[in-house]
Scaffold this motif. Structure first.
Motif, short mmCIF file in Angstrom:
data_model
loop_
_atom_site.label_atom_id
_atom_site.label_comp_id
_atom_site.label_asym_id
_atom_site.label_seq_id
_atom_site.Cartn_x
_atom_site.Cartn_y
_atom_site.Cartn_z
N LEU A 176 0.75 -1.50 -0.44
CA LEU A 176 -0.01 0.21 0.23
C LEU A 176 0.98 1.41 0.34
CD1 LEU A 176 -2.64 1.35 0.67
CD2 LEU A 176 -2.19 1.14 2.66
N TYR A 177 0.73 2.61 -1.28
CA TYR A 177 1.45 3.34 -1.03
C TYR A 177 0.48 4.51 -1.18
CZ TYR A 177 5.53 0.87 -3.65
OH TYR A 177 6.20 -0.05 -4.31
N ILE A 178 1.18 5.79 -0.24
CA ILE A 178 0.09 6.48 0.64
C ILE A 178 1.18 7.95 -0.22
CG2 ILE A 178 -1.53 8.10 2.26
CD1 ILE A 178 -1.55 5.46 4.14
N SER A 179 0.90 8.39 -1.38
CA SER A 179 1.54 9.76 -1.78
C SER A 179 1.36 11.06 -1.06
CB SER A 179 0.69 9.77 -3.05
OG SER A 179 -0.04 9.92 -3.07
N ASP A 180 1.88 12.28 -1.26
CA ASP A 180 1.57 12.91 -0.62
C ASP A 180 0.50 13.43 1.28
OD1 ASP A 180 0.94 15.54 0.13
OD2 ASP A 180 -0.06 16.06 -1.34
N ILE A 222 15.18 4.63 0.58
CA ILE A 222 14.68 3.64 0.16
C ILE A 222 13.38 2.96 0.90
CG2 ILE A 222 14.99 1.86 -1.25
CD1 ILE A 222 16.16 3.92 -2.74
N LEU A 223 12.06 3.03 0.80
CA LEU A 223 11.09 2.74 1.51
C LEU A 223 10.95 1.47 0.73
CD1 LEU A 223 9.59 6.22 1.50
CD2 LEU A 223 10.89 4.83 3.49
N ASP A 224 10.91 1.32 -0.13
CA ASP A 224 10.69 -0.41 -1.17
C ASP A 224 11.90 0.17 -2.07
OD1 ASP A 224 9.81 -2.33 -2.01
OD2 ASP A 224 7.47 -1.08 -2.39
N SER A 225 12.35 -1.30 -2.66
CA SER A 225 13.17 -2.15 -3.55
C SER A 225 12.39 -2.72 -4.40
CB SER A 225 14.22 -1.65 -3.31
OG SER A 225 14.08 -2.75 -2.36
N LEU A 239 8.60 -3.18 -11.07
CA LEU A 239 9.90 -2.32 -10.01
C LEU A 239 9.80 -1.70 -9.43
CD1 LEU A 239 12.78 -3.19 -13.42
CD2 LEU A 239 11.51 -5.37 -11.74
N PRO A 240 9.47 -1.78 -8.33
CA PRO A 240 9.02 -0.87 -7.64
C PRO A 240 10.63 -0.03 -6.84
CG PRO A 240 9.33 -2.93 -5.89
CD PRO A 240 9.08 -2.94 -7.77
N CYS A 241 9.84 1.53 -6.64
CA CYS A 241 11.48 1.74 -6.10
C CYS A 241 10.78 3.72 -5.56
CB CYS A 241 12.01 2.33 -7.36
SG CYS A 241 13.60 3.28 -7.25
N ILE A 242 10.46 3.52 -4.03
CA ILE A 242 10.55 4.80 -3.73
C ILE A 242 11.21 4.94 -2.09
CG2 ILE A 242 8.38 5.08 -1.88
CD1 ILE A 242 7.34 4.72 -4.87
N ALA A 243 10.69 6.21 -2.16
CA ALA A 243 11.97 6.65 -1.71
C ALA A 243 11.60 7.98 -0.62
CB ALA A 243 13.16 7.28 -2.49
N ARG A 269 5.64 5.41 -12.48
CA ARG A 269 4.77 5.19 -12.19
C ARG A 269 4.65 6.11 -10.38
NH1 ARG A 269 1.86 0.97 -14.35
NH2 ARG A 269 0.15 1.67 -15.77
N LEU A 270 3.89 6.73 -9.00
CA LEU A 270 5.08 6.01 -8.18
C LEU A 270 4.51 5.24 -7.56
CD1 LEU A 270 4.47 7.86 -5.25
CD2 LEU A 270 2.11 7.19 -4.83
N SER A 271 4.65 3.97 -7.47
CA SER A 271 4.97 2.85 -7.55
C SER A 271 6.60 2.63 -7.85
CB SER A 271 3.94 1.72 -7.46
OG SER A 271 4.23 1.13 -8.98
N GLY A 272 6.67 2.78 -8.82
CA GLY A 272 7.83 2.52 -9.49
C GLY A 272 7.87 2.35 -11.05
N LEU A 273 8.52 1.32 -12.00
CA LEU A 273 8.25 1.54 -12.86
C LEU A 273 7.82 0.52 -13.14
CD1 LEU A 273 9.72 2.11 -16.08
CD2 LEU A 273 11.65 0.69 -15.39
N THR A 274 7.07 0.62 -13.93
CA THR A 274 6.45 -0.83 -14.88
C THR A 274 6.44 -1.25 -16.80
OG1 THR A 274 4.07 -0.01 -13.55
CG2 THR A 274 3.32 -1.44 -15.11
N ILE A 275 6.33 -1.91 -16.78
CA ILE A 275 7.30 -2.07 -18.27
C ILE A 275 5.96 -3.07 -18.49
CG2 ILE A 275 9.17 -3.06 -20.02
CD1 ILE A 275 10.65 -3.10 -17.72
N SER A 276 5.17 -3.17 -19.82
CA SER A 276 4.49 -4.44 -20.11
C SER A 276 4.67 -4.29 -21.29
CB SER A 276 2.65 -3.36 -20.31
OG SER A 276 3.35 -1.99 -21.39
#
Length: 2038
Positions: A176-180, A222-225, A239-243, A269-276
């Motif tokens: 669960l990511y909470i932004s701002d 780094i909060l999630d990687s 690929l999550p990357c939250i800091a 995205r907020l959660s990181g990089l999404t590759i489809s």
């Protein structure tokens, strides 16, 4: 569970191979142990295939009762089982399934089947910390043991599911990511909800909290990687990357060390990089760099994109023959790392002599010399890390011996005749074909052409072509087809005609017992017969010999003695003529072995075997083989071999078991090889190798009962089972062999899954037919491991009560039972809350765990473990301890007037579902005994609205929650206050009064006091149209409340429309109910559209009919009263007649009394009570022809003694097209009854009548003729032919009208004898000026005066005089030159919010009717003009659809037949309305709590213009970053996600079309509990007094510095002005020195002083000083004033900002002095911008000012007033002046001017500029006594023409002075000629003096005659002679014409002092009077040709000026002006320039 998905693969092979796969991709099945699984076989076949299941090891699947079973349809079923029955061999193993039928056998890939137990697990969420505006990350922590099967399905925030969006997002991996992050996020708890994929169980985690911190500068964390991983291609990966960090870090992604390429598949995205849609090229190393100003961090990982394996095996379904060579290719697509395995009929392929596996990945399978057993199903398996893909192919091998299927027949050909032979054969593999001719190979050469190919059906075809055969090419042709399986052949004879002969034949060797063919190789044809002879005897002579027709001899079963010898072939080619050829046959005899047998024997005995060859040619070789291998005699083999000539013996001295086998005797000689094979069997009786013994087996495990025997033949082992007690077995029965029970190869019994029923006696019995059977028995004991047989899965307990948990176990005793709580073993001795009791019941053990009392912490998993020597069982019990819930945490979200919104969080539900909530509330002052209750609130809600509260009341609130156990404690008590409520009553006594056609006045009184619910702040008036087609929606306007009675006027309504009006009152809380709708109708107005379908019909020559249809009803705007037809005539000369109209009530009108044969314009309009409506489009109609009128004039003069000349004028009313003229001539008393008639062409206006009698009188008249007939006759004239004729003029006088710049011919044809002379003169007031020929005027030989490019000055009366010795004749022609119309005077009459109504007074029409007006307007700060075309009859116009509250610029020009006139001055007007303003009586904020603030947007008043934008900026106090928000609502807006207990700054901006209003404020959010926080106070310290002193002193210092700076600036400006004066003086001295020379022809009279022309359009300005008032001029006047009128005592001032110089000689010699290419009054690019920006809120009005001049006598001073529009800078309209001797003051009628005039941008001439201009004209005494003259000074505005012109010479030293420092320009024009250039005056454009004699003076225009410049000294009377009576009217017309043409008003000459003017004065006046740069049109003074040329040339000196008038873009007006400029430019003189001195 696994879902059955049947996907048909290789569907194209089903029909052919009859084997296929369904769901071949199934490779893993995971299921719950409590559910079980059914798994169909993934393979199948048609017809029905046998389906079997195997373990991956190859073992067959066996049934285990109640655990595993294979159904008859091939479905594998695994039943639910308890943990105790778990068997990894069954429940966690690899399986595969096979399908087999006659086509082969295929197997599926391995399928991993795994059972999952119900494991005790808990999920939890850890508390997190985050800074505000950062991102918070919550992760659901799942134990590793179940992580594979448990997934996150949702998140909850305070028991409410979180919906992704806004600031919350859920990742694909369950985070669960909470932004701002905001402060309010810390108020909630967060839980994750998980679900077990296979058991379906859900778990809820603990509630985690978020700690929100204020931003603190820090490096990224780094909060999630992400980490390394593998993903299949085509899928998506995140690929999550939250800091976190402050400032918020930026994220940058790298791939393989480089920035990410641009690809739409990659989303940040907020959660990181999404590759489809992953591809293999996406594999690589990914790095995420997070950076802020305090550091950076990096996360990296390797991503491997795995392409799913895809296998293709080729060929498919191959059918071929034995001995073929086969190649199989296994093509694998996908990831490169894989292994390949080959199978045939499900068995792994092992390479041997036939099979080889090749290729880098073993991807090629080769089979050489394929045999029948190689048929079957071949499979290729490619495997990579648990993933397998396969493909298969069915191979069928059959006998592929070739067979001939098509051939050729015997034929006869001639030599040279080509032939072709074909042979087709089939076989497997496809055979190859060879050809022979008479047993000789056919070689490919020039004679033989061979070819071979194979068709798709396997047919091999071969051809032999012989193109030119000879005799030798005849014979027996044979085709032989061969492949690895055999051969086939076919032959036939081909006969080539020619002499027969026999080819030589080879000797033949035949094998005895076989068939032999002998061919007689005959070539040539024909022949009679072929015969065979042996030993002289013709064959055949026995049954074994056959002779075929083609001459072939066959010997069957060849015998050596009988058939060996020489054979003769005899061919009869002619009767009695034969040819012969012999061949020798040798016969070979093969060996023959006598049959023998080998008897059975036993171990240890002797053995002798003999092999005898009974016949065959010697030598014969004999060998022995055993089992296909050559026997080598010796000790190792135990075999001896003895061989003789035709026999061989094999001897074994001691037989053993190894001698068992097949023995073969092989004999061979030159003829053949033969063999004989028999088997040797050595028998051994059975015996035990391992005997069975009693043994124990564990239930559920595998067990082996050992029993191993040996013997030969191998003994057969059979197991039997019997039940019974020890020592007493019952009857034995054979053990049923199933998959679970099997006999192993050594005889032991394998029980794969031991059951309790397997216990008892077992007997192992063996026999092989040798000796007696053997047997041995044993006892099998089955041991039962400990297992839990009964326990509750889940159970409930109440907190505080006793709870017992029971667990039942069974198994081998002893059994120990252990209890665990979670992962901790329960020790009842140490924890008194627990007690454990054991109870045995039969073979079961019951254990009871007692909890006393049960607590909240006991809500966990309990497990009981049963243990014995053979195993362990476990039972899980989930205990839930229930209790009443915790009280909810209550908070107030929103408070309104009569309701409040409550929100609560239920922390702990007591492990029982919440059933309801109760809310209690009361007045704060009351006790809870007087409470109100809202009961049974649904448990699904977490918020509620409490309604029916009282406004502005204080309440206490608390809350309870309920579950099945009971009620919670009360929540924390909250205290709140309700807000005000909107009014409950409507306004009273609403009355509507229509005011105009678009306005209604509304009056009303306030609502009742008891219903107001607060202070009434204002009212909303809603109005809507109630007519047909209206949408029924109310339009709302708002006004502030002023008292108990209110009034408001609704405007901009539809005309004559009914409106319904309602009124609503509002207070701070909102709007109350509306009043009852009242209707009223707006007043009538004029129709807005004309009648439709207007048509005109010409009936007669003076009558026409007009018809039309009604205009649209909605456009009438009232009750139609009738129609009005408006029409006017158009004359051939381009002029228009008077406008006429006829009124009617019908849709038709007859126009009578029209002019005949005349064009009329027709328009129709409808009118109402309010007036005339819009006119229809103009229609044109022409009346019909009629009889013409009489000729307008007729003359007859004698031209000779016998002829007269008659001339006439066309009729005034031709009434049609003149076809001819008829001239009548009669002589009185001649006796002729009828006059003579003569006809003349219509183009001829004179006629010569000859053959008349001299001295006789004749009457002559004429008439015109049209198609309608002959018209009336003219008057009769009398003429008498004569010999001598006085001069007479045939032409007629009258008025000639022409547009300017055209060529005009004024005819003056004359007759007389002697021939008369012609003289033209142009009349002035007092004299006639002779017309002399020049470049513009020419008098032709026939007396016609030609005027080229006529101007307005050419208008006047021209007299033509014809004179001879006998007399003279005169005609007068009035020439009227039409010019473009003068500029109209434009004013503004009314304005509204969306319209401006303009009115104007047209100027002079230029001698031609005004055709229309062009109105241009633009927004004030733009130059984009829009055009509006207006009818000529209009004198006002309304501009609609304008922007509210906006300044507009407007200008107008008139247009006549000549063209567009001058543009009016630009005026400015502003529509009603202003920018929005916030009502200070209204509260800015309506509601504030800890996280929200409500804003009252209704506090904004629109200012009369609708609010279009509302923008808000807010921030916590003390921070620098603003948060912006754009509001769409117009009532209320909430600021959310605010920090609690924080002061905020707020800025609001509301905008409309008139501008923007701003409002700022501060507010503070409440604390968490709703309490307020104290205001921010600044700490008072010791330095406060110093700060106060500084705050007071700073403004004083700044003001002092400002005054000093202003003084310095004024001093600098004064110095600059003095420098300008010095520069002007220098220039004047230079001009004086150049002018100080005499002129040959001086002007009579003394020199005159300079004339000052002041032109201030449209304005009235009083110029006044302290001593007296002098009237300067009138409205729109340009006043010439002499220098002597002003006293020299006036202090010199820098008065003029611009001087134009015209001096051709000076320019020619020295070049231009100053260049001003873009100067316009009031358009200084610097000053104008500054004025516009500094005074955006304009206060403009018209003022009157006075400027005084010192005078000797106040009484003699007269006053004239000039009106000036004037932008005032101060409150009283007074502008600071720099002149010491002049003062400015407001006139008495300033207020009148303020009310009546509209301010304009163009009125830029202020008092200061006017004073400066005049003082500069005075300059110095040098200028007053100079010989040159400054003739005029003009002060103009931006609407006039360009003032300055000249070349653009950047090298000039004075160019820098050209830009004026103040708006506006005053110009001086001076033209002192160079004396030495006077003689060249005719060749260059230099003005020359003109002698003003009396006659010339009389010809001057009126406006010039009054100037003393043209009068002699002392001559104050009129020097002109008296005007003749017949010209009196003409003179008055002249006066009117010139006053119409001229723009200058002239002072009374009696009041002017008589002054003299130097020579240059007249020249300069002549040069300047026609200058195009003047702000008005002036007439050119009569002058010489050179002067006229100079005047004309100067007209175009500034061709670009017209483009500067209208702004930046072209318009209709500008285009016409530009064309005029271009026309003028063509005649510019080479030396005429204009310059400006600044």
């Amino acid at each position: 569970t696994w879902m059955q998905v049947f996907t048909l693969l290789h569907s194209e092979d089903v029909g052919s191979t009859r084997l296929y796969f369904v769901n071949a991709s199934l490779q893993r099945v995971t299921y719950s142990s409590s559910v079980g699984v059914s798994l169909p076989c993934p393979a199948g076949g048609t017809p029905s295939a046998i389906l079997r299941w195997y373990l991956a090891t190859g073992d067959d699947i066996y049934d285990v009762p109640h655990i595993r079973h294979v159904h008859a349809n091939g479905t594998l079923q695994l039943y639910p089982f308890s943990p105790s029955a778990y068997n990894s061999y069954i429940h966690d193993n690899d399986y595969f399934c096979t399908a087999e039928n006659q086509a082969g056998k295929i197997r599926s890939p391995n399928i991993r089947i795994k059972a999952v137990f119900r494991e005790p697990y808990t999920v939890r969420v850890a508390d997190q910390r985050s800074m505000r505006s950062n991102v918070a990350v919550f992760k659901c922590l799942i134990p590793a043991a179940v992580q594979e099967y448990v997934s996150v399905v949702s998140w909850e925030r305070d028991t409410v599911s979180i919906v992704p969006g806004n600031r919350f997002s859920l990742t694909s991996f369950g985070a669960l990511y909470i932004s701002d992050v905001q402060k309010e996020d810390a108020l909630s708890t967060y839980r994750c909800i998980t679900k077990h994929k296979y058991s379906g169980e859900t778990r809820q985690s603990n509630g985690a909290r978020l700690s929100v911190m204020d931003p603190n500068e820090s490096s990224p964390t780094i909060l999630d990687s992400f980490q390394a991983g593998e993903v299949h291609a085509g899928q998506s990966v995140e690929l999550p990357c939250i800091a976190g960090g402050y400032p918020s870090p930026t994220v940058r992604w790298l791939k393989d060390g480089r920035p990410l390429p641009s690809d739409a598949r990659w989303t940040r995205r907020l959660s990181g990089l999404t590759i489809s849609d992953l591809r293999q090229e996406d594999s690589g190393s990914y790095a995420c760099e997070v950076t802020n100003s305090f550091g950076s961090k990096e996360v990296s990982g390797q991503l491997h994109v795995i392409d799913p394996l895809r296998v293709t095996l080729s060929p498919k379904n191959l059918k071929t023959g034995i001995s073929s060579t086969l190649f199989f290719t296994c093509t694998v697509e996908g990831s490169p790392e894989y292994t390949i395995n080959w199978y045939r009929n499900t068995e792994p392929i092992v390479p041997d002599q036939h099979i080889s596996i090749q290729g880098q990945h073993n991807d090629t399978l080769q089979i050489t010399a394929a045999q029948k057993f190689h048929s079957g199903a071949y499979q290729c398996f490619a495997s990579r890390k648990g993933h397998t893909a396969q493909d298969f192919s069915i191979i069928l091998l059959e006998d592929g011996t070739p067979r001939i299927v098509s051939s050729f027949s015997e034929r006869v050909v001639n030599p040279g005749e080509p032939f072709s032979l074909m042979c087709g054969a089939k076989g497997a593999p496809p055979p190859s074909i060879t050809w022979t001719l008479d047993d000789e190979p056919v070689m490919r050469d020039s004679t033989y052409k061979t070819s071979q190919y194979t068709l798709s059906d396997g047919l091999t075809v071969s051809h032999v072509n012989v193109s030119s055969p000879l005799i030798r090419d005849g014979g027996v042709y044979r085709c032989v087809a061969r492949n690895s399986a055999g051969s086939a052949e076919y032959q036939a004879r081909i006969n080539v005609r020619g002499p027969p002969r026999i080819r030589p034949m080879r000797d033949i060797t035949a094998v005895a017992g076989r068939n032999t063919y002998i061919t007689c190789r005959v070539i040539g044809y024909p022949y009679y017969s072929i015969k065979w002879l042996k030993d002289g005897m013709q064959l055949p002579d026995n049954h074994r010999q056959v002779v075929f027709e083609n001459g072939t001899l066959r010997l069957t079963d060849v015998q050596k003695g009988a058939d060996e010898g020489t054979y003769l072939c005899s061919v009869l080619i002619q009767p009695q003529v034969s040819i012969n050829q012999t061949v020798h046959v040798t016969v070979k005899v093969p060996p023959l072995i006598q049959p023998f047998d080998i008897p059975s024997t036993s171990v240890g005995k002797l053995m002798y075997i003999a092999c005898v060859v009974s016949s065959g040619d010697m030598p014969i070789r004999i060998t022995w083989h055993k089992d296909g291998q050559l026997i080598v005699p010796g000790f190792a083999s135990g075999v001896a071999i003895e061989t003789k000539e035709f026999m061989s013996s094999l001897q074994i001295s001691k037989v053993t078991l190894k001698h068992n086998g097949n023995y073969t005797c092989i004999a061979s000689n030159a003829a053949a090889t033969v063999s004989w094979e028999r088997q040797l069997i050595v028998t051994v009786p059975p015996r035990f190798v391992v005997q069975p013994n009693n043994q124990d087996c564990i239930y559920g495990k595998a067990g082996v009962l050992n029993c191993s025997v040996e013997g030969y033949p191998p003994p057969k082992v059979m197991w039997k089972h019997a039940k019974g007690s020890v020592g007493n077995p019952q009857q034995y029965h054979p053990v049923p062999l199933t998959g679970r029970i099997q006999i192993m190869s050594n005889g032991s019994l394998l029980i794969r899954h031991v059951l309790e029923d397997d216990r008892g006696y077992y007997l192992c019995q063996a026999s092989n037919g040798v000796g007696s059977d053997i047997s041995k028995s044993m006892i099998l004991t089955v041991k039962i491991p400990a297992m839990i047989t009964s326990h509750p899965n889940t159970t409930m307990a109440r907190k505080g009560q006793t709870k017992e948990l029971n667990c039942t176990a069974r198994g081998e005793q002893p059994i120990i039972i252990r209890w665990e709580r979670g992962d901790t073993v329960i020790d009842a001795e140490r924890n008194p809350r627990y007690s454990i009791a054991i109870n045995k019941k039969g073979d079961e053990v019951i254990s009871t765990l007692k909890l006393n009392p049960a607590e909240r912490g006991d809500s966990v998993f309990f497990s009981c473990h049963a243990i014995n020597s053979y195993g362990e069982g476990r039972g899980l019990i989930q205990l839930t301890v229930q209790e009443p819930p915790d009280p909810p945490e209550l908070e107030v979200r929103e408070v309104k007037d009569r309701s409040m919104n409550l929100r609560w969080i239920q922390r702990f539900d007591g492990n029982s579902i919440i059933t309801s909530y109760d809310i209690e509330y009361k007045n704060k002052s009351d006790s809870w005994d007087h409470m109100y209750t809202t009961r049974n609130i649904s448990p699904t809600n977490n918020q509620a609205n409490i309604v029916e509260l009282h406004p502005a009341c204080v309440y206490s609130i608390r809350m309870y929650s309920y579950n099945k156990i009971g009620r919670s404690l009360p929540s924390k008590e909250l205290t709140i206050s309700t807000e005000e409520a909107p009014p409950d009553g409507p306004p009273m006594d609403v009355i509507l009064t229509p005011m105009t056609s678009q306005s209604i006045r509304v009056t009303w009184r306030a609502p009742k006091k008891e219903l107001q619910n607060g202070v009434i702040r204002g009212y909303q008036i809603g109005y809507r149209e109630n007519g047909p087609g209206s949408n029924g929606q109310y339009s709302i306007v708002e006004m502030k409340a002023t008292g108990d009675s209110e009034v408001y006027t609704l405007d901009n309504l539809k005309k004559f429309a009914q409106y319904g009006v309602v009124v609503q009152a509002f207070n701070r809380a909102g709007t109350g109910p509306s009043s009852t709708e009242i209707n009223a109708t707006t007043l009538e107005d004029v129709p807005s559209e004309p009648p439709q379908n207007v048509r005109t019909i010409s009936v007669t020559s003076d009558e026409a009919v007009i018809t039309w249809a009604d205009p649209p009803r909605l456009t009438l705007h009232g009750v139609r009263k009738g129609y009005r037809a408006v029409f006017r005539s158009f004359f051939p000369d381009g002029e228009w007649g008077e406008m006429q109209n006829i009124t009617t009530t019908r849709e038709q009108v007859e126009l009578r009394g029209l002019e005949k044969f005349t064009n009329y314009s027709v328009q129709v309009l409808a009118f109402t009570q309010a007036g005339d409506g819009v006119r229809s489009n103009v229609l044109y109609i022409q009346t019909r022809e009629d009889l013409p009128g009489p000729p307008a004039g007729i003359k007859a003069v004698p031209s000779s003694p016998s002829s007269v000349v008659v001339s006439w004028l066309p009729p005034h009313k031709p009434n049609g097209v003149i076809r001819k003229y008829t001239i009548y001539c009669s002589s009185p008393g001649s006796g002729q009854p009828a006059p003579s008639e003569y006809e003349a062409n219509p183009e001829m206006l004179f006629y010569r009548i000859t053959h008349l009698t001299r001295g006789k009188q004749y009457h002559i008249w004429s008439a015109a003729v049209t198609t309608a007939g002959r018209g009336n006759i003219s008057s009769k004239v009398t003429v008498e032919p004569a010999g001598k004729v006085p001069a007479k003029i045939l032409s007629f006088g009258g008025t000639v009208t022409t547009p300017w710049k055209k060529e005009v011919r004024l005819p003056c044809s004359s007759v007389g004898e002697p021939a008369p002379t012609i003289k033209w003169t142009k009349d002035s007031e007092d004299s006639a000026i002779p017309v002399t020929a020049d470049s513009q005027r020419q008098i032709l030989s026939n007396g016609t005066l030609v005027l080229r490019s006529v101007k307005a000055e050419d208008s006047g009366y021209y007299t033509c005089t014809a004179t001879n010795t006998l007399g003279f004749d005169t005609i007068i022609v009035n020439l009227v030159v039409q010019v473009p119309p003068d500029q109209p005077r434009l004013t503004v009459s009314t304005t509204s919010t969306s319209s401006i109504t303009l009115a104007w007074i047209p100027g002079d029409n230029g001698g031609s009717s005004i055709r229309g007006f062009v109105l241009q307007y633009s927004v004030d700060n733009t130059e984009e003009w829009r055009d509006v075309f207006i009818s000529s009859s209009e004198r006002s116009f309304r501009l609609d659809n304008l922007r509210c509250g906006t300044w507009y610029k407007v200008k107008l020009a008139a247009k006549n037949s000549v063209g567009s006139g001058r543009i009016s001055e630009i005026i400015e007007a502003k529509t009603h309305g202003r920018e929005p303003v916030f009502n200070k009586d209204q509260p800015l904020l309506t509601h504030i709590n800890s996280t929200h603030a409500g804003l009252n947007l209704q506090g904004w008043t629109s200012g009369g213009c609708p609010i279009t934008d509302m923008m808000l900026d807010f921030r916590p106090k003390g921070t620098w970053a603003w948060q912006s928000l754009k509001a769409n609502s117009t009532t209320q807006l909430f600021l959310s996600e605010l920090r609690e207990a924080t002061w905020y700054e707020l800025k609001m901006k509301a905008c409309n079309s008139a501008g923007c209003g701003n409002q700022s404020s501060q507010f503070a959010t409440t604390d968490y509990d709703g309490s307020t926080i104290p205001p921010i106070k600044s700490a008072r310290g010791e330095g406060d007094d110093v700060k106060k002193l500084f705050s007071i002193g700073s403004p004083v210092i700044l003001v002092t510095l400002g005054v000093a700076l202003l003084f310095i600036i004024r001093k600098k400006r004064k110095e600059k002005r003095l420098k300008r004066l010095r520069d002007a003086k220098s220039l004047a001295e230079m001009l004086i020195s150049k002018n100080n020379r005499s002129i040959d022809t001086p002007v009579k009279g003394p020199p005159q002083g300079p004339r000052l022309h002041i032109d201030i359009p449209r304005v009235q300005l009083l110029i006044e000083d302290k001593e007296g008032i002098k009237q300067i001029g009138e409205d729109k006047a340009a006043v010439p004033v002499t220098d002597t009128e002003f006293s020299q005592s006036v202090n010199p001032q820098n008065f003029c900002t611009g001087v134009s110089l015209h001096h051709q000689a000076l320019i020619q010699n020295s070049g231009p002095l100053i260049d001003m290419s873009d100067i316009r009054p009031g358009t200084n690019p610097v000053s104008r911008k500054s004025i516009k920006s500094a005074h955006s809120s304009r206060n403009r009005y018209s003022s009157q000012w006075t400027l005084s001049r010192p005078s000797q006598s106040q009484s003699t001073a007269s006053a004239r007033t000039l009106t000036s529009d004037w932008r005032t800078m101060g409150s009283h309209g007074i502008t600071a002046t720099e002149s010491d001797s002049y003062s400015a003051s407001l006139s008495q009628d300033t207020d009148k001017g303020r009310n009546s005039m509209v301010s304009t941008e163009s009125a830029s001439s202020t008092y200061e500029e006017l004073a400066r201009a005049y003082e500069h004209a005075k300059l110095e005494e040098h200028l007053q006594h100079a010989k040159f003259t400054i003739t005029e000074c003009f002060i103009s505005d931006s609407s006039s023409d360009q003032m300055t012109t000249g070349t653009n010479d950047p090298a000039d030293s004075m160019t820098s002075l050209s830009t004026p420092s103040e708006p506006g320009i005053c110009r001086f024009t001076a033209s002192p000629p160079k004396p030495q250039d006077y003689d060249r005056g005719k060749n260059v454009a230099v003005p020359i003096p003109h002698r003003a004699n009396k006659s010339e003076f009389c010809n001057l225009p009126l406006y010039m005659k009054t100037d003393p410049f043209f009068r002699k000294q002392g001559e104050l009377h009129d020097p002109c002679p008296a005007v003749p009576p017949r010209e009196a009217s003409i003179r008055s017309l002249t006066q009117r014409a010139y006053h119409t043409q001229g723009r200058h008003k002239t002072l009374d000459p009696a009041k002017q002092q008589v002054l003299t003017l130097g020579h240059s004065g007249l020249a300069s006046l002549g040069a300047s009077s026609g200058t195009a740069t003047l702000p008005q049109r002036t007439l050119t003074m009569p002058s010489s040709n050179a002067a006229a040329t100079a005047s004309t040339s100067s007209t175009g000196s500034n061709p670009t000026s017209s483009n500067k008038v209208g702004g930046s873009r072209d318009s209709l007006l500008e285009s016409s002006s530009s064309a005029l400029g271009r026309l003028q430019k063509q005649s510019v003189g080479a030396y005429s320039k204009s310059y400006t001195l600044v």
